[in-house]
Scaffold this motif. Structure first.
Motif: not given
Length: 342
Positions: A279-286, A333-339
Motif C-alpha cells: 500500500k505504501i512504497a517506502a517509509t522512513s522509520q524513526q 520490511t523484515g527489518y522494519g517490523l523487527e524495529n
C-alpha cells in the motif's frame, strides 16, 4: 499523529502507569523505595519527568515504554504527564510546573506548541532543571538544553530520493499531504522530500498540497481533493503513515492504487505492515524508544556529576522498502517490523 495497533502487554503496562491527563502526574517508581520517597525529601532519589503530546498515540506510548525501562535500569523514579490532545500547550505548562514543584532533576518533553511552551521551559531551567526536547524541537531550538530527535529533514530526503529513483525518469505529478502550517516536524519532512526529489517548493511538478494533521480520514479527504484538481497524480508524499493510508483508500476508490507511488515517514508497525502489503512504497522509520531512553540517561548523568547534555542528538532514521532502488540505501520490511513501534 493518530495510529491504531494492538499493543503488547509491556506497552499497555506503560500506558496504564503513565496514561494520565495533562493536569495530573503519576510517579512510576523504579528501584528501591520507589513508592514512597521523593527527590525533595532528602532521600537522594532522582526524579525524571516525561511530558508527551498525548498518552494515546502509539508513538508516545512507545516513548514512555523506553523511558520506563531506562528509569528502572538506572534506579530512578519516572514521573509522566501528557496533553489531553495534540496541541494542549496549557496542559503541558501545568505539567512542567507540577514536576518542578515535585523536585524533578530533569524533564523530557515533546512540545505541543514549539513556541508557546518556551517561557515555561525557561522558568524550569532557571531553577536548575535540565530540559531536553524529544522528537519535536522548540522554537528556538536553544530554548532547551538539548534535543534528542529524528533528523526530520533527512527522513524526508530519504523518501524523496527513493521516489525520484522509483520514477525512473518519468515525469512526476506530485501531491504533498502535509501536517499543518508552521509545525516544525511537518515543515522539515516536506522540505526534505523536495530536496531528495531534487525540486524546489514552487516546482510545477508539485500539483497539489493539502494539510492533513497527520490524520487518516483527513488524508483520504485531502487525496480526494487533489485527485479532483489533478487526476494524473502519480507520486504522493505524506507526512505520516495514517495520512498515507488515507491517501491509499482514496486512490483505491478511483482504481489508481497500483499506479501511484506513495511514500511516507514514521515506521510504526501498522505503517510498516502497509509497506509489506504494497500500500505504501517506502517509509522512513524513526525510533521513539531510543529518544526517551537516551533522555533518561542524560538526566541521570546530570544528577550524578552535573554534566548537562547539550545540542542535537540524532536518534536515527532508516528507509524501509521491499522494492529497493539503485543508489538509495534501504532495509526491507523484515527489518522494519523487527524495529517498529505501536
Amino acid at each position: 499523529m493518530p495510529r491504531t495497533a494492538r499493543l503488547p502487554m509491556s506497552l499497555l503496562r506503560a500506558a496504564a502507569c503513565t496514561g494520565i491527563a495533562a493536569l495530573t502526574l503519576t510517579a512510576c517508581g523504579s528501584g528501591s523505595g520507589s513508592g514512597s520517597s521523593s527527590a525533595g525529601s532528602g532521600s537522594g532519589e532522582v526524579k525524571v519527568g516525561l511530558i508527551t503530546k498525548t498518552d494515546t498515540n502509539p508513538f508516545f506510548v512507545k516513548m514512555k515504554e523506553g523511558a520506563e525501562k531506562a528509569a528502572k535500569a538506572e534506579g530512578v523514579k519516572l514521573m509522566t504527564a501528557a496533553g489531553k490532545f495534540d496541541g494542549d500547550n496549557a496542559g503541558q505548562i501545568t505539567a512542567i510546573e507540577n514536576m518542578v514543584a515535585s523536585g524533578v532533576k530533569g524533564i523530557l518533553i515533546t512540545p505541543s506548541d514549539s513556541k508557546a511552551i518556551v517561557p515555561a521551559i525557561a522558568k524550569a531551567r532557571a531553577k536548575g532543571v535540565l530540559v531536553i526536547a524529544l522528537d519535536t524541537p522548540t522554537e528556538p531550538e536553544s530554548a532547551v538544553d538539548a534535543l534528542f530527535a529524528t533528523d526530520n529533514v533527512k527522513a524526508g530526503e530519504l523518501i524523496g530520493e527513493y521516489a525520484k529513483a522509483a520514477m525512473k525518469g518519468k515525469a512526476a505529478k506530485i501531491a504533498t499531504l502535509d501536517l499543518a502550517p508552521g509545525v516544525s516536524v511537518g515543515v522539515q519532512r516536506h522540505e526534505g522530500f523536495l530536496k531528495g526529489f531534487g525540486i524546489g517548493e514552487k516546482d510545477p511538478a508539485v500539483v497539489c498540497s493539502q494539510d492533513t494533521a497527520g490524520d487518516q480520514a483527513k488524508g483520504q479527504t485531502a487525496m480526494e481533493n487533489c485527485l479532483q484538481k489533478e487526476p494524473g497524480i502519480n507520486v504522493v508524499y505524506t507526512i505520516n503513515e495514517p495520512a498515507a493510508l488515507g491517501a491509499y483508500t482514496a486512490l483505491k476508490a478511483k482504481g489508481r492504487e497500483k499506479d501511484v507511488l506513495i511514500v511516507s515517514v514514521d515506521g510504526g508497525c501498522t505503517g510498516t505492515q502497509a509497506v509489506k502489503d504494497g500500500k505504501i512504497a517506502a517509509t522512513s522509520q524513526q525510533y521513539p524508544l531510543k529518544m526517551a531512553s537516551e533522555g533518561v540517561k542524560a538526566v541521570v548523568t546530570y544528577a550524578k556529576d552535573g554534566k548537562k547534555a547539550s545540542g542535537y542528538t540524532d536518534t536515527g532514521v532508516t528507509l524501509i522498502s521491499d522494492k529497493a532502488q539503485a543508489g538509495v540505501t534501504s532495509e526491507d520490511t523484515g527489518y522494519g517490523l523487527e524495529n517498529c513501534w505501536g
